[in-house]
Design a protein around this motif. Structure first.
Motif, PDB file in Angstrom:
ATOM      1  N   ALA A 378      -4.320  -9.174 122.109  1.00  0.00           N
ATOM      2  CA  ALA A 378      -3.894  -8.147 121.012  1.00  0.00           C
ATOM      3  C   ALA A 378      -2.345  -8.545 120.585  1.00  0.00           C
ATOM      4  O   ALA A 378      -1.996  -8.558 119.430  1.00  0.00           O
ATOM      5  N   ALA A 379      -1.552  -9.004 121.667  1.00  0.00           N
ATOM      6  CA  ALA A 379      -0.180  -8.890 121.400  1.00  0.00           C
ATOM      7  C   ALA A 379       0.111 -10.488 120.964  1.00  0.00           C
ATOM      8  O   ALA A 379       0.853 -11.040 120.011  1.00  0.00           O
ATOM      9  N   LEU A 380      -0.412 -11.536 121.750  1.00  0.00           N
ATOM     10  CA  LEU A 380      -0.201 -12.988 121.787  1.00  0.00           C
ATOM     11  C   LEU A 380      -0.802 -13.674 120.498  1.00  0.00           C
ATOM     12  O   LEU A 380      -0.201 -14.534 119.758  1.00  0.00           O
ATOM     13  N   ILE A 381      -1.897 -13.358 120.177  1.00  0.00           N
ATOM     14  CA  ILE A 381      -2.548 -14.025 118.702  1.00  0.00           C
ATOM     15  C   ILE A 381      -1.608 -13.721 117.702  1.00  0.00           C
ATOM     16  O   ILE A 381      -1.524 -14.679 116.930  1.00  0.00           O
ATOM     17  N   PRO A 382      -1.436 -12.507 117.411  1.00  0.00           N
ATOM     18  CA  PRO A 382      -0.561 -12.291 116.120  1.00  0.00           C
ATOM     19  C   PRO A 382       0.883 -13.015 116.197  1.00  0.00           C
ATOM     20  O   PRO A 382       1.307 -13.308 115.389  1.00  0.00           O
ATOM     21  N   LEU A 383       1.306 -13.062 117.528  1.00  0.00           N
ATOM     22  CA  LEU A 383       2.765 -13.725 117.525  1.00  0.00           C
ATOM     23  C   LEU A 383       2.531 -15.323 117.337  1.00  0.00           C
ATOM     24  O   LEU A 383       3.305 -16.032 116.887  1.00  0.00           O
ATOM     25  N   ALA A 384       1.406 -15.745 117.474  1.00  0.00           N
ATOM     26  CA  ALA A 384       1.051 -17.143 117.554  1.00  0.00           C
ATOM     27  C   ALA A 384       0.720 -17.454 116.000  1.00  0.00           C
ATOM     28  O   ALA A 384       0.649 -18.709 115.565  1.00  0.00           O
ATOM     29  N   VAL A 385       0.244 -16.589 115.105  1.00  0.00           N
ATOM     30  CA  VAL A 385      -0.483 -16.924 113.759  1.00  0.00           C
ATOM     31  C   VAL A 385       0.647 -17.536 113.026  1.00  0.00           C
ATOM     32  O   VAL A 385       0.120 -18.683 112.238  1.00  0.00           O
ATOM     33  N   PRO A 386       1.826 -17.122 112.633  1.00  0.00           N
ATOM     34  CA  PRO A 386       2.918 -17.921 111.731  1.00  0.00           C
ATOM     35  C   PRO A 386       2.835 -19.615 112.379  1.00  0.00           C
ATOM     36  O   PRO A 386       2.952 -20.490 111.377  1.00  0.00           O
TER      37      PRO A 386
END
Length: 463
Positions: A378-386
């Protein structure tokens, strides 16, 4: 200090506190979202709560409620017993039956720790009776749970796919599911070969397997799962371990065990099996919301057998619901703070997208070995999106590799799954030696797993 840097510090403190103390990281995340949003960013509470994942909340509650009813009415016991009967006198197939049935249970919506809590005691009892390596048997159960964990209607799968759906990234739920399934299956094959599975091909057991299975059913496996709660971040040692016969943990499920010891399935069990099939067909085939479908089927089952749904709501993993909803609410505030763009720009400045993807996989694996896999995703995937949105590297491959890297390390004895296997070690096994074996194996997985996932899923660029 800038808001992005401060938010990263808050996130790190949250992970640290949830790892060393018996605190739910979701609760910490709600506090972090409130403090960061209202105090630092000046957001109103309504703006903060706008990030609450209502759809995901309904999905997790619905599928876990449905699974709890299936557990109460003995359907899960029935599936386990039926699978074991298929083995006949072929001992070599027992580890694969445990792998398959655990994968099936998680694929239809059970939480990974609940599935392991149900199957691990049975699997390890077979290991003791038939001289099967207990490390192999325990790890087969855990990897089976992870193999099914990313199905589109499973908790991991719903979480990851829900995050991706809110972005412009290419979505491929089946690719992520198959990547995890095949990866864990490959590990299981290696374990089977290395830890003596080939020797079992020449061992036969006659009726002993079926007799052992039915004797284990007498101690309700449903009660075993009911005795597990996720402490802290969702990956700590189980609070009450495995319910034993004669304890209060197994008393309430004794009637269910008696019912399931018969040869024929009851009407509620048949309806439950039909309901699970309907869930998969309606949700996957007709693209209907998983949460509404699962809770509707659960209500039908409750009407068919009111007694079976007694206590089912209490078996919903509310700690996991709190964990996921809290983390995603906090991630929404991170986006408002500019943290996601800040981290993505920092990764992009490395100038080496493939190296950045490998780094993300290792961060997910190392932290997840001690903390919650769900929280990490839940934390890393959004951080990697851009970073992934630039198109320099395949988004599906990176997300699949991260999903695998963050979950295969649940074999760690510091995770719920690893701790459950350790707690159910056969009586004739040296517990200290068994702990060291699990620790050594989890170390190998943490070191080699992310690199192999990266090599297979990211480097070739086919995903």
């Amino acid at each position: 200090m800038s808001a992005p840097v401060l938010s990263i510090i808050i996130l790190a403190v949250m992970f640290l506190l949830a790892t060393v103390l018996p605190l739910n990281m979701g609760a910490l995340a709600f506090v972090g979202a409130f403090l960061l949003g209202s105090v630092v960013l000046g957001m109103s509470t309504s703006d903060i709560l706008a990030n609450f994942p209502g759809g995901l909340f309904l999905t997790i509650v619905g599928v876990t409620y449905l699974f709890a009813i299936a557990q109460n009415n003995g359907t899960i016991d029935l599936l386990v017993r039926g699978a074991v009967r298929l083995v006949g006198n072929k001992v070599a197939l027992i580890p694969w039956v445990m792998f398959a049935i655990t994968a099936l249970i998680t694929a239809v919506g059970a939480l990974s720790p609940a599935a392991v809590a149900i199957i691990a005691p049975i699997a390890l009892s077979f290991a003791a009776k038939h001289k099967i390596n207990p490390l192999m048997m325990g790890m087969m159960v855990i990897h089976g749970a992870q193999a099914g964990g990313f199905s589109p209607i499973a908790v991991y799968g719903v979480t990851v796919n829900g995050i991706i759906a809110k972005t412009d990234l290419e979505a491929s739920p089946m690719a992520i599911f198959l990547a995890s399934f095949i990866f864990n299956l490959a590990i299981a094959v290696v374990l089977f070969i290395v830890l003596g599975g080939s020797k079992l091909l020449f061992t036969k057991s006659g009726r002993l397997v079926e007799q052992a299975a039915e004797s284990r059913m007498a101690v309700s496996v449903g009660a075993r799962a009911a005795g597990v709660s996720l402490q802290g971040s969702g990956s700590g040692i189980p609070s009450s371990g495995v319910a034993r016969k004669g304890t209060s943990g197994s008393t309430s499920s004794a009637p269910d065990a008696a019912e399931t010891s018969g040869a024929r399935a009851t009407v509620p069990q048949l309806v439950t099996i039909a309901g699970l099939i309907a869930l998969a067909v309606i949700s996957l085939g007709f693209k209907v919301d998983v949460g509404f479908v699962s809770i509707t089927i659960a209500m039908v089952l409750a009407l068919v057998s009111p007694a079976a749904q007694k206590g089912a709501i209490n078996k919903i993993s509310w700690s996991t619901v709190l964990l996921i909803c809290g983390m995603l609410t906090f991630v929404g505030v991170l986006e408002e703070a500019g943290t996601i763009k800040f981290v993505s720009d920092s990764v992009a400045h490395l100038g080496m997208p493939l190296l950045a993807a490998l780094l993300i996989c290792y961060i997910g694996a190392v932290v997840s070995a001690f903390a919650s896999s769900t929280a990490i995703l839940a934390a890393l995937i959004p951080l990697a999106v851009p970073f992934l949105s630039t198109g320099e590297i395949g988004a599906v491959g990176v997300i699949a590799a991260l999903a695998v890297a963050a979950t295969i390390v649940d074999v760690s004895p510091f995770s719920t799954n690893g701790a459950l296997v350790l707690a159910n070690a056969p009586e004739d096994v040296d517990k200290d030696r068994f702990y060291k074996q699990i620790l050594a194996y989890s170390g190998i997985v943490v070191i080699a797993g992310p690199a192999i996932a990266w090599l297979v899923m990211v480097l070739p660029g086919w995903m």
